[in-house]
Scaffold this active site. Structure first.
Site, PDB file in Angstrom:
ATOM      1  N   TRP A   1      29.949   0.221  23.596  1.00 18.05           N
ATOM      2  CA  TRP A   1      29.651  -0.552  22.396  1.00 18.05           C
ATOM      3  C   TRP A   1      30.804  -1.464  22.012  1.00 18.05           C
ATOM      4  CZ3 TRP A   1      32.241  -0.247  17.649  1.00 18.05           C
ATOM      5  CH2 TRP A   1      31.643  -0.964  16.605  1.00 18.05           C
ATOM      6  N   HIS A   2      32.031  -1.049  22.308  1.00 17.59           N
ATOM      7  CA  HIS A   2      33.193  -1.822  21.896  1.00 17.59           C
ATOM      8  C   HIS A   2      33.350  -3.117  22.681  1.00 17.59           C
ATOM      9  CE1 HIS A   2      34.321   1.896  19.824  1.00 17.59           C
ATOM     10  NE2 HIS A   2      35.161   1.162  19.124  1.00 17.59           N
ATOM     11  N   GLY A   3      32.752  -3.222  23.850  1.00 20.21           N
ATOM     12  CA  GLY A   3      32.885  -4.456  24.622  1.00 20.21           C
ATOM     13  C   GLY A   3      32.341  -4.301  26.024  1.00 20.21           C
TER      14      GLY A   3
ATOM     15  N   GLY B   1      29.699   5.011  23.319  1.00 20.47           N
ATOM     16  CA  GLY B   1      30.557   4.490  22.259  1.00 20.47           C
ATOM     17  C   GLY B   1      31.606   3.539  22.807  1.00 20.47           C
TER      18      GLY B   1
END
Length: 241
Positions: free
Chosen positions: A214-216, A211
């Protein structure tokens, strides 16, 4: 300029790529698991992936929730319009009147933290929690209620997250569409809680690290996912015992 010089070529990614990638993955997995039947109408499937109100920043929609809403005519509703406009105005207020000014205030602190004392850095971190919530929740308000005006039901994405009683409760309230996506397609795929206790801790930890990624594509996001994973794992350990 010197023609022999090389210039870096930046990659131009499609708008909202992570969100419709997640929706496409969820659709493919649900079809594979037999939860969904394959969508035969290409137009409906394309609209599901590219549904413009939530394309840029979610919520992440499920095919079984959105595609059935494409059937039939959409009639204008004065009630939905009145409610929707009010909530859109609230979302714009959160974004432009709270999140953006706070961002201008804290950006120099995060850019050069060594130039500021402990109190300033602490305030920067504190105000960042307000900024990121108002930014994301404000956009979600706009998205959900733009959909409402158009006759679509888009599920809520935030549910008073800072009133959470635990880390687990926080992730049930914060970016709900992402949390449930990670649960259904990463955590459960790894075995969820139907495994030995230590493996369950591992599943929780890996899910949060993914997770974070996924943000960067940066180590800061990986570290953030690592911290969240450790927090949830420790909490799960003490709750179990």
């Amino acid at each position: 300029s010197n023609p022999s010089e090389f210039r870096a070529i930046g990659f131009i990614l499609p708008l909202g790529i992570s969100f419709y990638t997640f929706q496409a993955i969820a659709y493919a997995v649900d079809v594979y698991r037999g939860i969904l039947k394959p969508e035969r109408n290409f137009s409906d499937f394309s609209l599901f992936l590219l549904f413009f109100p939530q394309l840029v920043a979610g919520p992440i929609m499920r095919a079984d929730v959105l595609i059935p809403q494409f059937q039939g005519r959409k009639l204008f509703s004065k009630e939905n319009f009145s409610l929707g406009i009010g909530q859109i105005a609230l979302g714009i207020f959160k974004k432009t009147m709270i999140a953006d000014p706070i961002s201008d205030f804290i950006e120099p602190i995060f850019a050069n933290p060594a130039n500021y004392d402990f109190a300033a850095c602490f305030l920067g971190v504190y105000f960042f929690t307000i900024q990121i919530y108002c930014d994301f929740a404000g956009y979600s308000d706009i998205t959900i209620n733009a959909g409402k005006i158009l006759g679509f039901n888009i599920p809520i994405n935030f549910k008073r997250p800072y009133l959470a009683s635990s880390s687990t409760d926080l992730w049930r309230r914060w970016h709900i569409s992402l949390s449930t996506w990670l649960r259904d397609y990463i955590y459960i795929t790894l075995g969820g809680s139907r495994v030995a206790l230590l493996r369950n801790y591992f599943n929780v930890f890996v899910t949060m690290v993914i997770g974070g990624a996924w943000h960067g594509a940066a180590w800061t996001f990986i570290i953030w996912g690592f911290i969240c994973g450790v927090s949830l794992t420790i909490e799960k350990f003490f709750f179990f015992f």
